[in-house]
Motif scaffolding. Structure first.
Motif, short mmCIF file in Angstrom:
data_model
loop_
_atom_site.label_atom_id
_atom_site.label_comp_id
_atom_site.label_asym_id
_atom_site.label_seq_id
_atom_site.Cartn_x
_atom_site.Cartn_y
_atom_site.Cartn_z
N MET A 99 0.83 -1.21 0.00
CA MET A 99 0.00 0.00 0.00
C MET A 99 0.86 1.26 0.00
O MET A 99 0.37 2.34 -0.30
N LYS A 100 2.16 1.12 0.28
CA LYS A 100 3.07 2.27 0.30
C LYS A 100 3.93 2.34 -0.96
O LYS A 100 4.86 3.14 -1.04
N SER A 101 3.63 1.52 -1.95
CA SER A 101 4.41 1.49 -3.19
C SER A 101 4.41 2.86 -3.86
O SER A 101 3.46 3.63 -3.75
N LYS A 102 5.48 3.15 -4.58
CA LYS A 102 5.55 4.39 -5.37
C LYS A 102 4.61 4.32 -6.57
O LYS A 102 4.17 5.33 -7.09
N ASP A 103 4.29 3.11 -7.00
CA ASP A 103 3.45 2.92 -8.19
C ASP A 103 1.96 2.98 -7.80
O ASP A 103 1.52 2.21 -6.95
N PRO A 104 1.19 3.88 -8.41
CA PRO A 104 -0.22 4.00 -8.04
C PRO A 104 -1.04 2.75 -8.35
O PRO A 104 -2.00 2.45 -7.64
N GLY A 105 -0.69 2.02 -9.38
CA GLY A 105 -1.41 0.78 -9.69
C GLY A 105 -1.23 -0.24 -8.59
O GLY A 105 -2.18 -0.91 -8.17
N VAL A 106 -0.02 -0.36 -8.10
CA VAL A 106 0.27 -1.29 -7.00
C VAL A 106 -0.42 -0.81 -5.73
O VAL A 106 -1.07 -1.59 -5.02
N ARG A 107 -0.31 0.49 -5.42
CA ARG A 107 -0.95 1.02 -4.21
C ARG A 107 -2.45 0.74 -4.22
O ARG A 107 -3.02 0.26 -3.23
N GLY A 108 -3.08 1.04 -5.34
CA GLY A 108 -4.53 0.84 -5.43
C GLY A 108 -4.93 -0.62 -5.29
O GLY A 108 -5.83 -0.96 -4.52
N ARG A 109 -4.28 -1.48 -6.02
CA ARG A 109 -4.64 -2.89 -5.95
C ARG A 109 -4.29 -3.49 -4.59
O ARG A 109 -4.99 -4.38 -4.10
#
Length: 182
Positions: free
Chosen positions: A33-43
């Motif tokens: 949830m703290k990923s720099k990538d918004p796709g990863v954060r959202g999923r």
């Protein structure tokens, strides 16, 4: 890579029941949830909201509520639906400000294919690809089964902006009448 993480999370979404070690899935998703990538954060928000242990639910609700203000529209949209899943009617007041957000909630995660050709993985935060649309759906989900349920009307593909604007107005009026009852 972010695209691989996002795809893995996408495969877990909705398929987490009956996993032998769901706590590990939650732990991994929660960390992403703290990923720099918004796709990863959202999923990651979605998977964490589906796998959260009862003892961690309140803390996760707070984190997802904070994600409603994420810089990326995709994450804000997924946060709305994830919060609706976890907090039900208690989430509605926090989701309401997103009705003023008509940003496109899509995201393309770039990667190189097996043959080194540039490609991307599509992420879409709602059927009409807008934050306000995601918020309307989240409000409907959060209030499902309640006496004061908000029903999000069908949107005509020929008049998406106009129909969503009407629904935003209706939801705002609905909340003015029912907000204290949710």
């Amino acid at each position: 890579t972010a695209a691989v993480q996002s795809l893995a999370l996408f495969r877990f979404k909705g398929n987490t029941y009956g996993l032998p070690d769901i706590a590990k899935v939650f732990e991994a998703a929660h960390g992403l949830m703290k990923s720099k990538d918004p796709g990863v954060r959202g999923r990651a928000l979605e998977v964490a909201s589906e796998t959260v242990p009862a003892g961690d639910k309140d803390a996760l609700v707070k984190e997802i509520t904070a994600a409603l203000k994420d810089q990326h529209p995709y994450v804000r949209s997924v946060a709305a639906s994830s919060l609706a899943r976890l907090a039900k009617t208690k989430a509605v007041a926090d989701i309401m400000p997103l009705l003023k957000d008509s940003a496109s909630n899509t995201y393309e995660a770039p990667y190189k294919s097996l043959i080194e050709v540039p490609a991307s993985m599509h992420h879409d935060g709602s059927p009409w690809s807008r934050v306000d649309d995601a918020a309307l759906f989240a409000i409907e989900w959060a209030t499902a089964g309640t006496p004061n349920k908000f029903d999000y009307a069908q949107i005509d593909h020929k008049n998406v902006p106009g129909d969503i604007a009407k629904e935003v107005k209706r939801a705002t009026e609905w909340f003015a009448q029912n907000g204290s009852k949710t």
